[in-house]
Design an enzyme around this catalytic site. Structure first.
Site, short mmCIF file in Angstrom:
data_model
loop_
_atom_site.label_atom_id
_atom_site.label_comp_id
_atom_site.label_asym_id
_atom_site.label_seq_id
_atom_site.Cartn_x
_atom_site.Cartn_y
_atom_site.Cartn_z
N HIS A 343 87.65 83.90 76.19
CA HIS A 343 87.38 82.90 77.22
C HIS A 343 88.39 82.89 78.35
O HIS A 343 88.32 82.01 79.21
CB HIS A 343 87.36 81.50 76.59
CG HIS A 343 86.13 81.20 75.79
ND1 HIS A 343 84.95 80.78 76.36
CD2 HIS A 343 85.90 81.28 74.46
CE1 HIS A 343 84.04 80.59 75.41
NE2 HIS A 343 84.59 80.89 74.25
N LYS A 533 86.94 68.35 85.72
CA LYS A 533 87.24 69.42 84.77
C LYS A 533 88.70 69.30 84.37
O LYS A 533 89.46 68.52 84.96
CB LYS A 533 86.95 70.80 85.37
CG LYS A 533 87.63 71.06 86.71
CD LYS A 533 87.24 72.43 87.27
CE LYS A 533 85.82 72.43 87.80
NZ LYS A 533 85.01 73.52 87.29
N ARG A 534 89.08 70.06 83.37
CA ARG A 534 90.48 70.07 82.93
C ARG A 534 91.40 70.34 84.12
O ARG A 534 91.09 71.18 84.98
CB ARG A 534 90.64 71.18 81.87
CG ARG A 534 92.02 71.34 81.29
CD ARG A 534 91.93 72.22 80.05
NE ARG A 534 91.24 73.49 80.30
CZ ARG A 534 91.85 74.62 80.64
NH1 ARG A 534 93.17 74.65 80.78
NH2 ARG A 534 91.16 75.73 80.82
N LYS A 539 92.33 76.06 88.51
CA LYS A 539 91.08 75.39 88.88
C LYS A 539 91.17 74.75 90.26
O LYS A 539 90.18 74.34 90.83
CB LYS A 539 90.70 74.37 87.81
CG LYS A 539 90.34 75.02 86.47
CD LYS A 539 90.00 73.99 85.42
CE LYS A 539 89.71 74.62 84.06
NZ LYS A 539 88.46 75.39 84.00
N THR A 641 80.92 76.01 82.88
CA THR A 641 79.59 75.51 82.50
C THR A 641 79.26 74.26 83.29
O THR A 641 78.09 73.92 83.45
CB THR A 641 79.51 75.20 80.98
OG1 THR A 641 80.61 74.36 80.61
CG2 THR A 641 79.54 76.48 80.17
N LYS A 645 75.63 72.72 84.96
CA LYS A 645 75.11 71.36 84.76
C LYS A 645 74.84 70.69 86.11
O LYS A 645 73.81 70.02 86.28
CB LYS A 645 76.11 70.54 83.95
CG LYS A 645 76.34 71.05 82.54
CD LYS A 645 77.58 70.44 81.91
CE LYS A 645 77.99 71.19 80.65
NZ LYS A 645 79.33 70.82 80.18
#
Length: 793
Positions: A343, A533-534, A539, A641, A645
């Site tokens: 991952h 998100k985290r 990110k 993901t 969504k």
């Protein structure tokens, strides 16, 4: 259903319906529904045994399953029945659903993917077990105090869990430490410490209830929970030490590992749940099949990332030490049984453990890893690998502190290694596993992630589901790719009006929730721009925040322009020891406090950081989002993901060519997504060519002004140096290419403004997103695993 609920309320909850409180009805509803689930669960298990089917065993450190009541009711097709039964007692199903706590069994995309996969395995009628840890307190409950993240225990089990079943007969001894002694022709491991792992099972209901599979989580207890001699001698706390050591294994997800004690606890956790799972798998196979040598024909073990990588050594150990196989035969059988999903491409996320600590905790496994390594390195030398390549594929990192490389162990011990998006898989071959790929060129394959459309469309967005059903029928509920029929109606004004009405209703509901819980007013007619998100530097929540500051400055400087009203919504948790990520959360809240109190931008820009982001909050936010922020540094996000969504719920994506964004772009079309920034190849080239972020910053007036404002304390007047180091890192190194991508990102946001000013065009693009992302269903992903890796379809 009404009679069943009343019976349960009286005889299992112990309440008369006239005296019952809301929580009593909640428990009665779940227990009544659970009876239906149990019958199907037992039937599914019987079918598997009668047919002698091969099972899938999915080992994961996280299962972010969220709430189960609505999921089970919907998948069994009992929503209207349950609503009717509860309505007779003036109760609303939606209100009872809100009483269910989110299961604190995960944190981010890894755990949510595992949850989607479990649901899809059941939906596709594939016999499967999920294996993990029954965390008592999860990662943590996030509270925001004065803008700072505060970590509190997540007490989700405070009032029990009506979905779970303890399986006392499925208990195993898990050893640590000790010594390895010769015994006849073999050896015996004599642990210095043993802990008992006991199974706790939760049923996982597939769509239309065709199969119910099992999520088996492990809880820990000491063999002797109290030392009576010590207790009676007055050492009341010391007498409980063994139970406390066992309890620590199942308390917290990802304990901070910035110190040796935290590292050791993580390794103990990983071995604890993996060893219990492998023992359970082997026990079941021998009990029903007899011959351990047929294990690979009846069991497919999937490792979700490196956390359960020790399964390779543990299965080999059981085959050699407990079942008498020769090492070579055991190794081949292990490889045929195990497969591994990678991952991450971040070297720091590819787990490794200090060799002395590993050997002290797991001495027999260390011996086997050396034996495995010897075999792998001999193969490499025979294949003509040079010393540098051999050093790269070794299971032992000999550079500086010697460490055991868990990703290399997982790769070596698996017949299949898959990435989770097309770009990610190719980068695996070129970067972290380049030399292992050369040695084993047929093992790496791609399985692009997916999400379950049941939870992430049908259940979380019933209004949109109803509109889609009116237009194209309900076939998409069984096959999400049938959503493509919406393409023919993308420019239909009537459909657009209905889609926009649903979106606005979802935005009103979210705005009401945020006003009620946080006291912040949001305009549902503004563009809802969301990044949830985290929190991690790759990110790039910081890129979003810097652009927010630049936009704030532009709105104040040019009030005469027709600005598009925006609401910036952030959410996510930072690891407790991740200093910069926690600073980003504080910065988001500092920026929000300043902007939201400034009348010069009132109505044009709002910023909100939602605390304790989890699955249930995502189910509120995603249906209300207009714009989905997927802005990671190219080459660093494996898949994502959340991007799937959001698109499934009609949000447009602004993002880099990273992870599954690339495949989403290919599916929805270039005109229905907003792409900016460097590619993965360009990022690598910049880094290799001596990238100078300071020059880039000085060449961009908007960027330099925004960074200066943050660094000099404009948003932190109580501590003007608070963000000096955070921003200084961008000037000096900018590893995550924030400066390099800023101008492109800011320009892309202005194109978003222009698109928003064309409501019909925006709506058509939103519909085309919904229509073309059905391929990103976890049903499709699991079908690919089943056919290509597990051989169960």
């Amino acid at each position: 259903m009404d009679a069943r609920i009343i019976d349960v309320l009286r005889h299992r909850v112990g309440k008369d319906e006239r005296a019952a409180k809301e929580h009593d009805w909640y428990n009665a509803a779940i227990l009544a529904l659970r009876d239906e689930v149990i019958d199907r669960w037992i039937g599914s298990t019987r079918r598997t045994y009668e047919a002698g089917d091969k099972r899938v065993y999915y080992l994961s450190m996280e299962f972010l399953i969220g709430r189960l009541l609505r999921d089970a009711i919907s998948n069994l097709g009992l929503t209207e029945v349950m609503e009717g039964a509860l309505g007779k007692h003036d109760l609303e199903l939606a209100a009872l659903e809100e009483l269910e706590p989110d299961a604190a069994l995960g944190n981010g995309g890894l755990g949510r993917l595992a949850a989607c996969f479990m649901e899809s395995l059941a939906t596709l009628d594939i016999p499967a077990y999920g294996y993990g840890i029954r965390y008592v307190n999860g990662m943590f409950r996030q509270r925001i105090d004065d803008g700072w993240q505060v970590e509190l225990p997540e007490n989700w089990l405070a009032h029990g869990n009506p979905w779970e079943f303890e399986r006392r007969e499925s208990a195993y001894l898990i050893g640590f430490g000790g010594e390895v002694n010769p015994q006849g022709d073999g050896v015996v491991w004599v642990p210095a410490e043993e802990i008992e792992a006991t199974a706790v099972d939760t049923p996982v209901v597939g769509w239309r209830g065709k199969r119910v599979n099992t999520l088996r989580l492990w809880t820990a207890s000491a063999i002797d929970p109290i030392k009576l001699d010590a207790f009676n001698a007055g050492d009341h706390i010391g007498a409980l030490t063994e139970q406390m050591r066992a309890d620590s294994l199942v308390r917290v997800l990802y304990p901070a590992d910035s110190h040796k004690a935290g590292q050791e606890l993580r390794l103990r956790q990983e071995y604890f749940f993996t060893a219990a799972s492998i023992q359970d798998i082997v026990r079941r196979h021998v009990q029903y099949e007899g011959d351990i040598r047929t294990l690979c024909d009846k069991a497919a073990i999937q490792l979700n990332d490196t956390h359960p990588a020790i399964a390779v050594a543990e299965l080999t150990r059981l085959l050699v030490d407990e079942h008498g196989l020769e090492f070579n035969e055991a190794w081949v059988l292990t490889q045929k049984t195990v497969s591994y999903t990678n991952h991450t491409l971040l070297p720091e996320a590819l787990e490794s453990w200090p060799l002395p600590m590993f050997e002290q905790l797991l001495p027999r496994h260390m011996q086997l890893i050396y034996a495995i390594n010897s075999r792998v390195l001999r193969e490499a030398r025979k294949a003509g690998f040079d010393d540098a390549m051999i050093a790269a594929i070794s299971l032992i990192d000999e550079g500086g502190e010697r460490r055991v490389r868990m990703a290399n162990l997982a790769f070596s011990g698996s017949h299949s290694i898959n990435g989770v998006a097309a770009l990610h898989t190719e980068l695996m071959k070129e970067t972290v596993f380049a030399d292992l790929h050369k040695l084993y060129p047929t093992r790496i394959n791609n399985k692009t992630n997916g999400v379950t459309p049941r939870r992430w469309l049908q259940q979380c967005n019933p209004g949109l589901t109803s509109v889609i059903t009116e237009v194209i029928g309900d076939g998409f509920l069984d096959d999400a790719e049938e959503l493509s029929a919406l393409n023919a109606f993308a420019d239909d004004a009537a459909l657009c009006d209905k889609v926009r009405a649903v979106k606005r209703a979802n935005k009103v509901a979210l705005a009401d929730h945020i006003k009620r819980t946080m006291g912040v007013r949001l305009d549902p007619d503004a563009l809802f721009d969301v990044q949830i998100k985290r929190i991690h530097e790759y990110k790039r929540q910081l890129l979003n925040l810097v652009e927010t500051v630049a936009l704030y400055d532009q709105i104040r400087s040019h009030p005469e322009r027709d600005w598009v009203p925006r609401v910036k919504i952030f959410g996510g948790k930072a690891a407790p020891s991740y200093h910069n990520a926690k600073l980003v959360i504080k910065l988001a809240n500092d920026i929000a406090r300043r902007i939201n109190s400034d009348p010069s931008v009132g109505g044009l820009l709002k910023v909100v950081f939602v605390p304790n982001y989890n699955v249930s909050f995502a189910e509120r936010i995603i249906p209300a989002a207009d714009l989905s922020e997927q802005i990671s540094t190219a080459g660093m996000e494996a898949s994502g993901t959340g991007n799937m969504k959001f698109a499934l719920n009609g949000a447009l994506t602004i993002g880099t060519l990273d992870g599954a964004n690339i495949e989403i772009k290919d599916k929805v079309g270039d005109d229905n997504i907003v792409i900016f920034g460097l590619t993965a190849a360009e990022v690598a080239a910049r880094r290799a060519d001596g990238y100078d972020p300071r020059a880039v910053i000085e060449a961009s007036l908007e960027l330099s002004q925004a960074l200066s404002a943050i660094a000099t304390g404009v948003f932190s007047p109580d501590d003007r140096d608070r963000y000096a180091d955070l921003i200084g890192g961008i000037y000096e190194r900018d590893w995550f290419m924030l400066a390099a991508d800023f101008d492109g990102y800011a320009a892309a946001q202005r194109t978003v403004d222009k698109r928003w000013e064309d409501p019909a065009g925006w709506c058509a693009s939103a519909i085309r997103n919904i229509a073309n992302v059905g391929w990103f269903s976890s049903d499709r992903t699991i079908a690919e695993y089943a056919k290509d890796i597990w051989k169960v379809m």
